[in-house]
Design an enzyme around this catalytic site. Structure first.
Site, PDB file in Angstrom:
ATOM      1  N   ILE A 134      -4.365   1.895   6.856  1.00 41.33           N
ATOM      2  CA  ILE A 134      -3.645   0.691   7.247  1.00 41.33           C
ATOM      3  C   ILE A 134      -3.710  -0.281   6.080  1.00 41.33           C
ATOM      4  O   ILE A 134      -4.586  -0.187   5.217  1.00 41.33           O
ATOM      5  CB  ILE A 134      -4.203   0.052   8.542  1.00 41.33           C
ATOM      6  CG1 ILE A 134      -5.707  -0.216   8.433  1.00 41.33           C
ATOM      7  CG2 ILE A 134      -3.907   0.917   9.743  1.00 41.33           C
ATOM      8  CD1 ILE A 134      -6.300  -0.860   9.678  1.00 41.33           C
ATOM      9  N   ASP A 135      -2.771  -1.200   6.028  1.00 41.25           N
ATOM     10  CA  ASP A 135      -2.678  -2.120   4.903  1.00 41.25           C
ATOM     11  C   ASP A 135      -3.914  -3.011   4.798  1.00 41.25           C
ATOM     12  O   ASP A 135      -4.627  -3.237   5.784  1.00 41.25           O
ATOM     13  CB  ASP A 135      -1.444  -3.004   5.046  1.00 41.25           C
ATOM     14  CG  ASP A 135      -0.143  -2.223   4.994  1.00 41.25           C
ATOM     15  OD1 ASP A 135      -0.129  -1.176   4.320  1.00 41.25           O
ATOM     16  OD2 ASP A 135       0.835  -2.649   5.631  1.00 41.25           O
TER      17      ASP A 135
END
Length: 361
Positions: free
Chosen positions: A169-170
């Site tokens: 995930i970012d």
């Protein structure tokens, strides 16, 4: 596609080259990152096709973007993606910074561990933490923290910058990640993400009033031709990679809406890009313009209210809330849920109070 390439279907090793390449590298010292010599029997072949089978996890789109950035050379000369490789050609990818072998240094960084057994670990990543080391982020990542926590495991003693990772995930997205502790578990979990049998839901605060109670966004996602640091939705099916996002409204909060998003695919910035595509950019998503007031009034009091919300939530309003997958050895389907972090709940409460106050006037 081989098992090795199942990991990170939404990224590849050329991401840093595309994101960090200078628009104009003329006159700057160059450093070689890749070198290939075409065999004597090499038949004429486009350079993007030539390289896609030689660079791990690379795609033709990324190679074409590297060519546009002026990073691809044949026999010392910059070439386009359409260049035909000939026998004996020396093909290189060069950048304006030196290559660096990434050494995973274990760091005693606290982890929010949701679940752990001898095969895997599920963590709740805090916003602001990069998942794996890369250019500009060689320490302080989730992998550095895992390398400390799992330092006795063979998988975390290798030079692999992504040991055990099967998705990501970012940096500024919070929430759940599963990490394998064995090669067997890594292969098993990677297959599930590739075959879309794992489940993931996110919660997001977006600008605007989402009209429908629920819906599906479909559209190929690839790197923007105008800004390589952004992804975009392409109407041309030959560009980008297919992506599907399902959403439903959880709460309407005046000029913003709280959504639940369910992923079918895992493309880079998928939720952020898809929601912007339908006119509902994530709240305070700087990269995609959500850090501006996109909906509401022009009153000074309102502008100050939104500014206060941005201060409370200094990142895009996105949280990976649930995660489900089949356990690699028991075969049991496991589901995990984690509450929204304080920064998102505080902003939601502020919007609730703002709406209540406006209705009372």
């Amino acid at each position: 596609m081989s098992i090795e390439n199942l990991n990170f279907e939404e990224t590849d090793d050329l991401d840093e080259i595309i994101e960090l390449a200078d628009e104009n590298q003329t006159g700057k010292e160059r450093f070689e990152h890749y070198r290939f010599v075409a065999d004597a029997g090499q038949s004429p072949l486009r350079i993007d096709k030539f390289l896609v089978n030689r660079i791990e996890n690379a795609s033709r789109n990324k190679i074409q973007e590297a060519a546009s950035a002026g990073c691809l050379l044949a026999n010392g000369n910059t070439v386009k993606a359409s260049y035909k490789v000939k026998p004996g050609d020396v093909i290189t990818i060069e950048m304006t910074w030196p290559p660096r072998e990434i050494e995973i240094i274990p760091e005693d960084i606290p982890l929010d561990i949701v679940y752990e057994d001898d095969q895997l670990i599920v963590v709740n990543k805090v916003p602001g933490m990069v998942v794996h080391p890369g250019y500009g982020n060689y320490s302080g990542t989730l992998v550095n923290a895992l390398a400390w926590h799992l330092k006795d495991l063979p998988l975390f003693q290798s030079k692999d910058p992504r040991p055990g990772l099967v998705h990501r995930i970012d940096k500024d997205t919070s929430g759940l990640l599963v990490v394998a502790k064995t090669e067997q578990a890594k292969t098993h979990l990677a297959k599930q993400f590739f075959n879309k049998t794992s489940t993931r839901t996110y919660q997001a605060i977006v600008w605007g009033t989402v009209k429908d109670e629920q819906g599906t966004i479909k559209g190929n996602i690839g790197r923007s031709l105008r800004d390589r640091k952004q992804m975009t939705v392409f109407t041309d099916d030959t560009m980008g990679k297919p992506a599907v996002t399902h959403y439903k409204v959880l709460e309407r909060l005046g000029y913003v809406t709280l959504l639940e998003c369910r992923l079918e695919t895992g493309r880079t910035h998928q939720i952020r890009v898809h929601l912007k595509h339908i006119g509902h950019t994530l709240f305070n998503d700087e990269r995609y313009g959500g850090n501006q007031i996109l909906k509401g009034t022009t009153f000074t009091k309102y502008r100050q209210f939104v500014k206060n919300c941005f201060s409370l939530l200094p990142r895009q309003a996105l949280h990976a809330k649930t995660l489900g997958f089949e356990h690699p050895t028991t075969g049991k389907f496991m589901e995990f849920d984690t509450p929204l972090p304080d920064d998102m709940t505080n902003v939601i409460d502020k919007w609730r109070n703002y709406i209540a106050g406006r209705e009372a006037e």
